[in-house]
Design a protein around this motif. Structure first.
Motif, mmCIF file in Angstrom:
data_model
loop_
_atom_site.group_PDB
_atom_site.id
_atom_site.type_symbol
_atom_site.label_atom_id
_atom_site.label_comp_id
_atom_site.label_asym_id
_atom_site.label_seq_id
_atom_site.Cartn_x
_atom_site.Cartn_y
_atom_site.Cartn_z
ATOM 1 N N SER A 64 -5.355 -1.262 -2.788
ATOM 2 C CA SER A 64 -6.371 -0.227 -3.032
ATOM 3 C C SER A 64 -5.724 1.157 -3.081
ATOM 4 C CB SER A 64 -7.457 -0.280 -1.956
ATOM 5 O OG SER A 64 -6.858 -0.274 -0.682
ATOM 6 N N GLY A 116 -5.480 3.759 -6.032
ATOM 7 C CA GLY A 116 -6.479 4.795 -6.292
ATOM 8 C C GLY A 116 -6.029 6.185 -5.880
ATOM 9 N N GLU A 127 0.847 -1.204 0.000
ATOM 10 C CA GLU A 127 0.000 0.000 0.000
ATOM 11 C C GLU A 127 0.886 1.260 0.000
ATOM 12 O OE1 GLU A 127 -3.360 0.149 -0.116
ATOM 13 O OE2 GLU A 127 -3.868 -1.963 0.173
ATOM 14 N N SER A 163 -3.323 -9.840 -6.529
ATOM 15 C CA SER A 163 -4.239 -8.718 -6.289
ATOM 16 C C SER A 163 -3.437 -7.422 -6.332
ATOM 17 C CB SER A 163 -4.921 -8.859 -4.921
ATOM 18 O OG SER A 163 -3.935 -8.748 -3.908
ATOM 19 N N PRO A 181 -9.147 -3.734 -8.070
ATOM 20 C CA PRO A 181 -9.760 -3.006 -6.945
ATOM 21 C C PRO A 181 -10.656 -1.873 -7.445
ATOM 22 C CG PRO A 181 -7.430 -2.434 -7.149
ATOM 23 C CD PRO A 181 -7.695 -3.519 -8.152
ATOM 24 N N GLU A 182 -11.794 -1.673 -6.765
ATOM 25 C CA GLU A 182 -12.727 -0.590 -7.129
ATOM 26 C C GLU A 182 -12.011 0.760 -7.123
ATOM 27 O OE1 GLU A 182 -16.063 -0.570 -7.907
ATOM 28 O OE2 GLU A 182 -16.118 -2.763 -7.933
ATOM 29 N N GLU A 183 -11.010 0.901 -6.214
ATOM 30 C CA GLU A 183 -10.328 2.198 -6.075
ATOM 31 C C GLU A 183 -9.651 2.638 -7.375
ATOM 32 O OE1 GLU A 183 -10.859 0.526 -2.045
ATOM 33 O OE2 GLU A 183 -10.182 -0.303 -3.959
ATOM 34 N N LEU A 184 -9.331 1.659 -8.202
ATOM 35 C CA LEU A 184 -8.689 1.961 -9.477
ATOM 36 C C LEU A 184 -9.542 2.928 -10.302
ATOM 37 C CD1 LEU A 184 -6.080 0.741 -10.536
ATOM 38 C CD2 LEU A 184 -7.397 -0.879 -11.862
ATOM 39 N N GLN A 216 1.339 4.537 -2.384
ATOM 40 C CA GLN A 216 0.752 5.874 -2.298
ATOM 41 C C GLN A 216 1.770 6.939 -1.894
ATOM 42 O OE1 GLN A 216 -2.299 4.784 0.433
ATOM 43 N NE2 GLN A 216 -1.199 5.463 2.231
ATOM 44 N N GLN A 261 -10.980 5.461 -9.501
ATOM 45 C CA GLN A 261 -10.919 6.880 -9.113
ATOM 46 C C GLN A 261 -9.806 7.617 -9.855
ATOM 47 O OE1 GLN A 261 -10.080 6.548 -4.953
ATOM 48 N NE2 GLN A 261 -11.880 5.280 -4.573
#
Length: 580
Positions: free
Chosen positions: A99, A102, A76, A96, A121-124, A79, A126
């Protein structure tokens, strides 16, 4: 030795680019993620900085390449690199993605292909600036429903996954230019794809499609459509696809070529229908005036319309593996030109049809062509340059007649492709200038000019050269400066006569010194203003090089002072660096 040497990090602080590909990494060391946060190690040991090493003036990391390692997960901590515009982690063992991706709101290109991803990941969704998303060769069985939120996306490759459906939100991707859905398990395409008004290339090869929604016919920008290896029973109709240039539908179960749907495809250059069950070719195929390649091999065709012989641009016609009654097998083996000649000879037997115009004779030269016939006969020069022309008028070629032309100059026009009729000069032409045009790819026809010694393609938009160029055994000078090559064109390594390669002002990232050493005749290699991050010391073994130009690349060593000493000194310096 550390997996990530300090020197590489130091370089990355200056260039904003860090390439850690192929280093056997099982995880990314913490100090890579923190490269723009921590005081660098060298700053704690050495307090006298030269201007070049003021770490506090460092550049934020914008490109991080972690490809071809053994990463099973990404931290992570990604970021901590908010300035990243490009992240490449292809060819790892990721199952995987974090997140935190994002958070990378400057990210424009993300390559996670050739991994073992089961989901994204859904965050992608954004990422506000993402232009290229490459996820081919993973284990995705579905895509996030909201993928259409990535409005800036221009390139999306989801090929070689396990997808059974496409999210309806795809329709929102109005800036998408290239979409690759090949090698999945799709049984249908959503009609909403038709809203992708920028899409130029759609690849659906090797799925389970039985039909193509008629709505897709409204895709105004579509130029290339690949539908090979599906279960189509008829050729889809494309009334509005006025720009469609290539339709590949081989290895399906197409039985009938519908005359009406052929009429719509007025811009088609390539029609590939091999390995189907087509029984007849309609006369209307003659309306495809721009057709250059027609592949009908391995069908059930028993007779052909003779009008095929009249297609003015046709250079490749494949018919083998059909039960043709009217054409002898030995004729099929003589190649396209002989075949077309035979078909044309048969048309005359039928007499001209009611709608056919009389043939235009070569003597009526339109005045705007201004062909210098004197130059053709005395200087063996065919020139049509600085005219901003989108294509070379037929009159220019017609004027050649039987004169042997040695030099062709079509530079400074608006050509988007190699003029197809160049091939007519193949027995004599040795010098071709096509510089300052808009050519984006080299057609196989150019590779038939076996006497070619000089080829000038500078200031175009080329990204690659075809392997067929290997046939140009006499080529000794090629100018590819000011194009868009990202990799050194590998076919050049196989051209034994090459003496001069001019490749300045491209984006070439690496060269293969071993293959270059095999090029005995190579004396000049110009790679100025490219993206070489390092110069392989083995390049020093290319002792035939009399001129090696490397200025304006982002590598740190050799330093400018070494480059300034000239080629011999540079090669000697590189040889001294070869690890023993």
């Amino acid at each position: 030795a550390p997996l990530v040497p300090q020197g590489l990090l130091r370089l990355a602080r200056r260039s904003g680019q860090l390439n850690l590909a192929g280093r056997g990494l099982t995880h990314v060391p913490e100090h890579v993620w923190r490269i723009n946060l921590d005081v660098p190690e060298e700053a704690q040991q050495n307090l006298s900085f030269g201007a070049a090493d003021r770490w506090w003036e460092q550049t934020d990391l914008t490109k991080l390449i972690l490809a071809s390692n053994k990463l099973q997960s990404l931290s992570e901590d990604v970021q901590l690199l908010p300035a990243l515009t490009m992240l490449d982690v292809h060819d790892n063992q990721l199952t995987s993605l974090p997140s935190a991706l994002g958070q990378l709101e400057n990210l424009q290109k993300l390559d996670v292909s050739h991994n073992q991803l089961r989901s994204l990941p859904e965050e992608l969704l954004q990422l506000p600036r993402l232009r290229s998303l490459l996820v081919q060769h993973n284990e995705l069985s579905q895509l996030p429903e909201g993928l259409g939120q990535l409005l800036t996306l221009e390139e999306l490759d989801v090929s070689n996954n396990q997808l059974t459906a496409i999210p309806t939100s795809f329709a929102l991707l109005v800036n998408l230019v290239r979409l690759n859905l090949a090698c999945n398990k799709l049984r249908e395409l959503p009609g909403d794809l038709s809203a992708m008004k920028s899409l130029r290339q759609l690849d659906c090869t090797k799925n389970y499609l039985e039909t193509v929604p008629s709505k897709l016919a409204t895709m105004a920008s579509l130029e290339q459509l690949y539908l090979r290896k599906n279960k189509l029973r008829s050729l889809p109709e494309f009334p509005s696809c006025k720009l469609l240039k290539e339709l590949h539908a081989g290895e399906n179960q197409i039985e009938i070529l519908d005359a009406e749907s052929l009429k719509q495809l007025s811009s088609l250059c390539v029609l590939e229908l091999r390995d189907n069950k087509i029984k007849a070719v309609p006369e209307e195929i003659a309306v495809l005036q721009k057709l250059e390649r027609l592949d009908l091999a391995n069908n059930d065709i028993s007779r052909l319309p003779y009008k095929l012989g009249n297609l003015p641009q046709l250079k490749f016609l494949a018919l083998e593996g059909n039960p043709l009654r009217t054409i002898r097998r030995d004729l099929l083996q003589k190649g396209t030109q002989e075949l077309l000649k035979y078909l044309r000879s048969k048309i005359q037997d039928d007499g001209p049809g009611p709608n056919e115009e009389p043939p235009v004779t070569a003597m009526t030269l339109p005045s705007q062509a201004k062909v210098n016939v004197h130059a053709i006969t005395t200087l063996k020069l065919l020139e049509y340059s600085d005219k901003q022309a989108a294509e070379i008028p037929a009159a220019v070629f017609d004027a050649v007649g039987t004169s042997p032309v040695a030099t062709v100059n079509f530079s400074k026009n608006q050509l988007r492709e190699i003029p197809p009729r160049l091939v007519e000069l193949k027995d004599s032409v040795c010098d071709v200038s096509l510089g300052f045009n808009k050519i984006s790819c080299i057609s196989p026809e150019l590779c038939l000019l076996q006497k070619l010694t000089h080829l000038d393609l500078r200031n175009n938009v080329l990204t690659a050269l075809p392997e067929e160029m290997e046939a140009l055994k006499r080529l000794h000078t090629i100018n590819l400066a000011f194009n868009r090559f990202k990799v050194f064109p590998s076919v050049l390594y196989h051209l034994p006569a090459l003496e001069t390669i001019l490749l300045s002002n491209n984006q070439v990232g690496s060269i293969d010194p071993v293959q270059l050493k095999g090029m005995d005749k190579l004396g000049t290699l110009d790679l100025q203003n490219n993206d070489l991050l390092q110069v392989p010391p083995e390049l020093g073994n290319c002792e035939n090089l009399r001129s090696l130009l490397l200025e304006g690349n982002p590598f740190r060593t050799p330093r400018a002072a070494v480059l300034a000493k000239g080629t011999a000194a540079l090669l000697e310096y590189l040889r001294s660096r070869i690890p023993t």
